[in-house]
Enzyme design. Structure first.
Site, PDB file in Angstrom:
ATOM      1  N   TYR A  76     -75.074 -10.786-110.079  1.00 34.23           N
ATOM      2  CA  TYR A  76     -73.864 -10.061-110.612  1.00 34.23           C
ATOM      3  C   TYR A  76     -73.335 -10.316-112.043  1.00 34.23           C
ATOM      4  CZ  TYR A  76     -73.906  -8.505-105.531  1.00 34.23           C
ATOM      5  OH  TYR A  76     -74.130  -7.986-104.939  1.00 34.23           O
TER       6      TYR A  76
ATOM      7  N   ALA B 152     -69.709  -3.181-100.068  1.00 35.08           N
ATOM      8  CA  ALA B 152     -71.207  -3.765 -98.819  1.00 35.08           C
ATOM      9  C   ALA B 152     -70.655  -2.883 -97.685  1.00 35.08           C
ATOM     10  CB  ALA B 152     -71.021  -5.411 -97.796  1.00 35.08           C
TER      11      ALA B 152
ATOM     12  N   ARG C 255     -83.117  -3.923-103.738  1.00 31.78           N
ATOM     13  CA  ARG C 255     -83.099  -5.368-103.152  1.00 31.78           C
ATOM     14  C   ARG C 255     -83.501  -5.269-101.779  1.00 31.78           C
ATOM     15  NH1 ARG C 255     -76.890  -6.597-104.863  1.00 31.78           N
ATOM     16  NH2 ARG C 255     -77.907  -8.222-104.190  1.00 31.78           N
TER      17      ARG C 255
ATOM     18  N   HIS D  74     -73.325   0.260 -97.217  1.00 31.90           N
ATOM     19  CA  HIS D  74     -74.199   0.449 -96.477  1.00 31.90           C
ATOM     20  C   HIS D  74     -73.575   0.131 -95.037  1.00 31.90           C
ATOM     21  CE1 HIS D  74     -76.156  -1.077-100.154  1.00 31.90           C
ATOM     22  NE2 HIS D  74     -75.628  -2.236-100.158  1.00 31.90           N
TER      23      HIS D  74
ATOM     24  N   HIS E  60     -72.877   1.461-108.225  1.00 33.25           N
ATOM     25  CA  HIS E  60     -73.026   0.272-108.818  1.00 33.25           C
ATOM     26  C   HIS E  60     -73.874  -0.411-109.796  1.00 33.25           C
ATOM     27  CE1 HIS E  60     -73.133   0.997-103.587  1.00 33.25           C
ATOM     28  NE2 HIS E  60     -73.585   2.137-104.479  1.00 33.25           N
TER      29      HIS E  60
ATOM     30  N   GLU F  71     -70.521   7.744-107.059  1.00 31.14           N
ATOM     31  CA  GLU F  71     -70.967   6.340-107.087  1.00 31.14           C
ATOM     32  C   GLU F  71     -71.130   5.422-107.227  1.00 31.14           C
ATOM     33  OE1 GLU F  71     -73.019   6.108-103.398  1.00 31.14           O
ATOM     34  OE2 GLU F  71     -73.734   4.530-102.944  1.00 31.14           O
TER      35      GLU F  71
ATOM     36  N   PRO G 282     -64.838  -4.496-101.110  1.00 29.98           N
ATOM     37  CA  PRO G 282     -65.132  -6.292-100.833  1.00 29.98           C
ATOM     38  C   PRO G 282     -65.757  -6.830-101.546  1.00 29.98           C
ATOM     39  CG  PRO G 282     -66.053  -4.862 -99.784  1.00 29.98           C
ATOM     40  CD  PRO G 282     -65.736  -3.666-100.241  1.00 29.98           C
ATOM     41  N   ASN G 283     -65.202  -8.030-102.307  1.00 28.32           N
ATOM     42  CA  ASN G 283     -65.825  -8.947-102.836  1.00 28.32           C
ATOM     43  C   ASN G 283     -66.017  -9.412-104.221  1.00 28.32           C
ATOM     44  OD1 ASN G 283     -66.031 -11.158-100.058  1.00 28.32           O
ATOM     45  ND2 ASN G 283     -67.709  -9.286 -99.871  1.00 28.32           N
TER      46      ASN G 283
ATOM     47  N   ASP H 205     -66.602   9.341 -94.456  1.00 27.44           N
ATOM     48  CA  ASP H 205     -65.549  10.441 -94.170  1.00 27.44           C
ATOM     49  C   ASP H 205     -63.978  10.812 -94.871  1.00 27.44           C
ATOM     50  OD1 ASP H 205     -67.043  11.140 -92.182  1.00 27.44           O
ATOM     51  OD2 ASP H 205     -66.572  10.208 -90.341  1.00 27.44           O
TER      52      ASP H 205
ATOM     53  N   ARG I 293     -68.440 -15.774-109.075  1.00 26.85           N
ATOM     54  CA  ARG I 293     -69.618 -16.174-108.129  1.00 26.85           C
ATOM     55  C   ARG I 293     -70.814 -15.624-108.095  1.00 26.85           C
ATOM     56  NH1 ARG I 293     -66.065 -19.185-106.166  1.00 26.85           N
ATOM     57  NH2 ARG I 293     -64.536 -19.497-104.526  1.00 26.85           N
TER      58      ARG I 293
ATOM     59  N   SER J 277     -75.807  -3.366-109.631  1.00 22.98           N
ATOM     60  CA  SER J 277     -77.325  -4.009-109.294  1.00 22.98           C
ATOM     61  C   SER J 277     -77.769  -2.468-108.394  1.00 22.98           C
ATOM     62  CB  SER J 277     -77.222  -5.045-108.099  1.00 22.98           C
ATOM     63  OG  SER J 277     -76.930  -4.168-106.922  1.00 22.98           O
TER      64      SER J 277
ATOM     65  N   ARG K 131     -79.660  -2.548 -98.305  1.00 24.47           N
ATOM     66  CA  ARG K 131     -79.135  -1.869 -98.930  1.00 24.47           C
ATOM     67  C   ARG K 131     -79.692  -0.610 -99.459  1.00 24.47           C
ATOM     68  NH1 ARG K 131     -75.985  -6.118-100.883  1.00 24.47           N
ATOM     69  NH2 ARG K 131     -76.796  -8.651-100.340  1.00 24.47           N
TER      70      ARG K 131
ATOM     71  N   ASN L 292     -67.175   2.050-105.928  1.00 23.57           N
ATOM     72  CA  ASN L 292     -68.107   0.970-105.652  1.00 23.57           C
ATOM     73  C   ASN L 292     -67.179   0.041-104.146  1.00 23.57           C
ATOM     74  OD1 ASN L 292     -70.092  -0.994-105.764  1.00 23.57           O
ATOM     75  ND2 ASN L 292     -69.143  -2.178-106.944  1.00 23.57           N
TER      76      ASN L 292
HETATM   77  O1  CA2 Z   1     -74.340  -3.420-106.754  1.00 22.67           O
HETATM   78  C1  CA2 Z   1     -73.222  -3.813-106.298  1.00 22.67           C
HETATM   79  O2  CA2 Z   1     -72.287  -3.269-106.666  1.00 22.67           O
HETATM   80  C2  CA2 Z   1     -72.806  -3.306-105.262  1.00 22.67           C
HETATM   81  O3  CA2 Z   1     -72.227  -2.648-104.279  1.00 22.67           O
HETATM   82  C3  CA2 Z   1     -71.869  -5.055-104.893  1.00 22.67           C
HETATM   83  C4  CA2 Z   1     -72.133  -4.931-103.253  1.00 22.67           C
HETATM   84  C5  CA2 Z   1     -73.382  -5.494-102.311  1.00 22.67           C
HETATM   85  O4  CA2 Z   1     -73.381  -5.957-101.160  1.00 22.67           O
HETATM   86  C6  CA2 Z   1     -73.681  -3.892-102.463  1.00 22.67           C
HETATM   87  O5  CA2 Z   1     -75.766  -3.575-102.071  1.00 22.67           O
HETATM   88  C7  CA2 Z   1     -74.706  -3.245-104.230  1.00 22.67           C
HETATM   89  C8  CA2 Z   1     -71.314  -6.387-103.315  1.00 22.67           C
HETATM   90  C9  CA2 Z   1     -70.129  -7.292-104.176  1.00 22.67           C
HETATM   91  C10 CA2 Z   1     -69.993  -8.240-103.995  1.00 22.67           C
HETATM   92  O6  CA2 Z   1     -69.645  -8.959-105.307  1.00 22.67           O
HETATM   93  C11 CA2 Z   1     -69.885 -10.038-105.461  1.00 22.67           C
HETATM   94  C12 CA2 Z   1     -69.465 -10.570-106.703  1.00 22.67           C
HETATM   95  C13 CA2 Z   1     -69.422 -11.855-107.318  1.00 22.67           C
HETATM   96  C14 CA2 Z   1     -70.370 -12.637-106.129  1.00 22.67           C
HETATM   97  C15 CA2 Z   1     -70.522 -12.868-104.738  1.00 22.67           C
HETATM   98  C16 CA2 Z   1     -69.899 -10.775-104.306  1.00 22.67           C
END
Ligand code: CA2
Length: 148
Positions: free
Chosen positions: A22, A76, A106, A79, A99, A97, A9-10, A86, A17, A101, A110, A73
């Site tokens: 990121y 969110a 963080r 977590h 990421h 897996e 997601p996202n 599963d 954004r 970041s 996370r 990846n």
């Molecule tokens: O660092 C990563 O790849 C994460 O999986 C990114 C997730 C975060 O919830 C994980 O803790 C670490 C968030 C992805 C959201 O991506 C965005 C990109 C641009 C603007 C807002 C969110």
């Protein structure tokens, strides 16, 4: 050899954004780089992004018998999601897996991943290069049951 890349997601918002967290690269930029690396390594790479946990579970289930390894990846859901854990565990497909970041530098919430215990390994903190390192790792981990 076939590798499935699953973006959670996202991640479709990358480059649009919060560039301070990121970066400026988009998901398409990441996918293009992975496709190029896949060609170099001689593997087929397919991509899937969803903002919905159930769709991700479905895609992972459907990967059985089709893909040799998965790079994920989970965003969110890393977590929170026992369902994704599963799904990965039940398919038995080697899963890396990744990421963007370094999740251990963080917020506290996370620092726990539901996925890491069923993944063959985790690569985090190298920006978009995390995905390229994860792809190399996935190719290395894919078993002999290659899907041509
Ligand atoms: O660092 C990563 O790849 C994460 O999986 C990114 C997730 C975060 O919830 C994980 O803790 C670490 C968030 C992805 C959201 O991506 C965005 C990109 C641009 C603007 C807002 C969110």
């Amino acid at each position: 050899m076939k590798i499935l890349v699953v973006h959670g997601p996202n991640l479709n918002l990358l480059g649009k954004r919060e560039p301070e967290i990121y970066g400026n690269f988009t998901l398409d930029d990441i996918n293009s780089k992975m496709r190029e690396l896949g060609q170099e390594l001689g593997v087929d790479v397919s991509f899937f992004q969803s903002n919905h946990e159930g769709e991700m579970v479905q895609k992972i289930q459907e990967a059985m018998g089709v893909f040799d390894a998965i790079v994920i990846n989970p965003g969110a859901y890393t977590h929170t999601s026992v369902a994704l854990r599963d799904a990965i565990s039940s398919t038995g497909i080697p899963t890396v897996e990744t990421h963007i970041s370094n999740i251990y530098r963080r917020e506290e919430f996370r620092k726990h991943s539901y996925i890491s215990g069923v993944a063959v390994g985790q690569i985090a903190g190298f920006g978009p290069d995390s995905y390229l390192l994860a792809l190399r790792a996935a190719v290395g981990q894919a078993g002999d049951g290659r899907k041509k």
